[in-house]
Design an enzyme around this catalytic site. Structure first.
Site, PDB file in Angstrom:
ATOM      1  N   MET A  24       0.845  -1.196   0.000  1.00  0.00           N
ATOM      2  CA  MET A  24       0.000   0.000   0.000  1.00  0.00           C
ATOM      3  C   MET A  24       0.886   1.253   0.000  1.00  0.00           C
ATOM      4  O   MET A  24       0.424   2.349   0.340  1.00  0.00           O
ATOM      5  CB  MET A  24      -0.935  -0.007   1.207  1.00  0.00           C
ATOM      6  CG  MET A  24      -1.882  -1.208   1.183  1.00  0.00           C
ATOM      7  SD  MET A  24      -3.424  -0.921   2.039  1.00  0.00           S
ATOM      8  CE  MET A  24      -2.846  -0.632   3.702  1.00  0.00           C
ATOM      9  N   GLY A  25       2.149   1.114  -0.365  1.00  0.00           N
ATOM     10  CA  GLY A  25       3.026   2.271  -0.444  1.00  0.00           C
ATOM     11  C   GLY A  25       3.517   2.724   0.917  1.00  0.00           C
ATOM     12  O   GLY A  25       3.481   1.963   1.881  1.00  0.00           O
ATOM     13  N   HIS A  28       8.880   1.184   3.468  1.00  0.00           N
ATOM     14  CA  HIS A  28       9.946   1.192   4.471  1.00  0.00           C
ATOM     15  C   HIS A  28      10.768  -0.077   4.300  1.00  0.00           C
ATOM     16  O   HIS A  28      10.486  -0.882   3.389  1.00  0.00           O
ATOM     17  CB  HIS A  28       9.355   1.316   5.879  1.00  0.00           C
ATOM     18  CG  HIS A  28       8.284   0.301   6.176  1.00  0.00           C
ATOM     19  ND1 HIS A  28       8.551  -1.052   6.246  1.00  0.00           N
ATOM     20  CD2 HIS A  28       6.955   0.434   6.380  1.00  0.00           C
ATOM     21  CE1 HIS A  28       7.439  -1.701   6.508  1.00  0.00           C
ATOM     22  NE2 HIS A  28       6.445  -0.831   6.584  1.00  0.00           N
ATOM     23  N   HIS A  31       9.073  -3.450   3.486  1.00  0.00           N
ATOM     24  CA  HIS A  31       8.704  -3.641   2.077  1.00  0.00           C
ATOM     25  C   HIS A  31       9.955  -3.917   1.232  1.00  0.00           C
ATOM     26  O   HIS A  31       9.950  -4.771   0.348  1.00  0.00           O
ATOM     27  CB  HIS A  31       8.031  -2.385   1.516  1.00  0.00           C
ATOM     28  CG  HIS A  31       6.786  -1.954   2.227  1.00  0.00           C
ATOM     29  ND1 HIS A  31       6.720  -0.799   2.964  1.00  0.00           N
ATOM     30  CD2 HIS A  31       5.564  -2.525   2.309  1.00  0.00           C
ATOM     31  CE1 HIS A  31       5.500  -0.664   3.458  1.00  0.00           C
ATOM     32  NE2 HIS A  31       4.778  -1.703   3.093  1.00  0.00           N
TER      33      HIS A  31
HETATM   34  P1  AMP Z   1       1.386  -2.981   3.477  1.00  0.00           P
HETATM   35  O1  AMP Z   1       1.935  -1.907   2.608  1.00  0.00           O
HETATM   36  O2  AMP Z   1       1.309  -2.605   4.911  1.00  0.00           O
HETATM   37  O3  AMP Z   1       0.113  -3.574   2.926  1.00  0.00           O
HETATM   38  O4  AMP Z   1       2.442  -4.168   3.432  1.00  0.00           O
HETATM   39  C1  AMP Z   1       2.848  -4.732   2.220  1.00  0.00           C
HETATM   40  C2  AMP Z   1       3.643  -5.978   2.489  1.00  0.00           C
HETATM   41  O5  AMP Z   1       4.798  -5.654   3.266  1.00  0.00           O
HETATM   42  C3  AMP Z   1       2.857  -7.014   3.300  1.00  0.00           C
HETATM   43  O6  AMP Z   1       3.171  -8.316   2.820  1.00  0.00           O
HETATM   44  C4  AMP Z   1       3.377  -6.801   4.687  1.00  0.00           C
HETATM   45  O7  AMP Z   1       3.281  -7.949   5.504  1.00  0.00           O
HETATM   46  C5  AMP Z   1       4.828  -6.463   4.414  1.00  0.00           C
HETATM   47  N1  AMP Z   1       5.423  -5.770   5.554  1.00  0.00           N
HETATM   48  C6  AMP Z   1       4.947  -4.673   6.187  1.00  0.00           C
HETATM   49  N2  AMP Z   1       5.731  -4.349   7.235  1.00  0.00           N
HETATM   50  C7  AMP Z   1       6.709  -5.277   7.279  1.00  0.00           C
HETATM   51  C8  AMP Z   1       7.825  -5.519   8.142  1.00  0.00           C
HETATM   52  N3  AMP Z   1       8.099  -4.723   9.171  1.00  0.00           N
HETATM   53  N4  AMP Z   1       8.625  -6.587   7.874  1.00  0.00           N
HETATM   54  C9  AMP Z   1       8.354  -7.410   6.830  1.00  0.00           C
HETATM   55  N5  AMP Z   1       7.328  -7.237   5.979  1.00  0.00           N
HETATM   56  C10 AMP Z   1       6.512  -6.191   6.196  1.00  0.00           C
END
Ligand code: AMP
Length: 280
Positions: A24-25, A28, A31
């Site tokens: 979702m952008g 960090h 990602h």
């Molecule tokens: P999001 O943008 O929050 O939807 O996350 C996108 C992807 O990044 C998802 O598969 C999350 O589980 C992964 N993700 C988010 N935060 C972390 C983290 N701290 N460590 C590893 N993967 C992450």
């Protein structure tokens, strides 16, 4: 890095050996670790940046969710991502009446606090898989229940994609990286690593313990207390089976600690395996 905004344009690229990282952008290190892994294992890396409206509840932070496309594109470029797919909501949904619902697993834990959340996640991930057609897709264990739900969906719908679940990337003090950490006040930020510490402490005790239900209950109770003491509003702190997400009191290799707790208006989630050689 090529930015693509339409389904048609992405399909016309006919990319070979696609590794896909849905996001979702507000990218960090969490990602970025997934993108690096995709870069290592696949020929073409596609990252989607789409703040999916259907996974947010009516009182959640959809409009306030952090967005910074320019910065995200710079980071994707540095890693050598081939394509960033950043569609509009209209492109992804338009008028739509088809939803993907993973029953049972979607209604507990995160699903209980966020009704409809996993329906939104499963639906958007299905759509994205159909659009991107990845050979491999990469998800972070940070969102543990999401991993369990997506794995179930891929198995149930016989989707032809290899799933990769990658370890949680943390700040130096242990706090799991999250785009939502920017909501924390300085004081809340100082308290936040307690969530990870409580999970680690609980795991340590459980590892050295004989498998006894009353002991597990005791450890979980103390962990919840430690969090409340530090100012958290604890939603759940539980020991579950990593396959079914059901509460367990026996210590098998599938035993997994999961937690969600609020600091002020920010809800934090975290999890960890009790034993190293676990299921994921
Ligand atoms: P999001 O943008 O929050 O939807 O996350 C996108 C992807 O990044 C998802 O598969 C999350 O589980 C992964 N993700 C988010 N935060 C972390 C983290 N701290 N460590 C590893 N993967 C992450």
């Amino acid at each position: 890095v090529k930015v693509v905004r339409t389904i048609r344009a992405l399909r016309e690229m006919n990319l070979p050996d696609v590794g896909f990282v849905p996001t979702m952008g507000a990218l960090h290190e969490g990602h970025l670790s997934l993108m690096r892994r995709a870069r290592e294992l696949t020929g073409s890396v596609v990252v989607s940046i789409f703040v999916n409206p259907t996974q947010f509840g009516p009182r959640e932070d959809f409009s306030a969710y952090p967005r910074d496309e320019e910065k995200d594109l710079d980071l994707a470029r540095e890693i050598g991502v081939d394509v960033v797919f950043a569609p509009t909501s209209e492109e992804m949904y338009g008028p739509t009446s088809t939803w993907v619902e993973v029953e049972g697993l979607s209604d507990i834990w995160e699903g209980a606090s966020r009704p409809g959340h996993f329906r939104g996640v499963a639906t958007v991930v299905s759509k994205l898989f159909n659009i991107v057609k990845p050979g491999k897709a990469f998800f972070g264990l940070k969102d543990f229940q999401q991993c369990v739900v997506i794995r179930r969906m891929v198995e149930d719908l016989k989707m032809d994609v290899e799933l990769h679940f990658e370890p949680t990337v943390r700040e130096h003090d242990g706090l799991a990286m999250s785009s939502r950490n920017v909501y924390l006040s300085p004081e809340e930020r100082r308290a936040a690593p307690t969530l990870c510490a409580a999970l680690n402490d609980a795991a340590t005790v459980l590892q050295s313990a004989v498998s006894e239900a009353s002991l597990v209950e005791d450890v979980l109770g103390k962990s919840r207390q430690a969090l409340v003491f530090r100012g958290f509003d604890v939603d759940y702190f539980e020991l579950v089976d990593a396959r079914t997400l059901e509460v367990v009191r026996a210590l098998s290799v599938d035993a997994w600690l999961i937690a969600a707790a609020r600091l002020g208006r920010t809800r934090l989630i975290d999890n960890r395996a009790v034993f190293d050689n676990s299921f994921f």
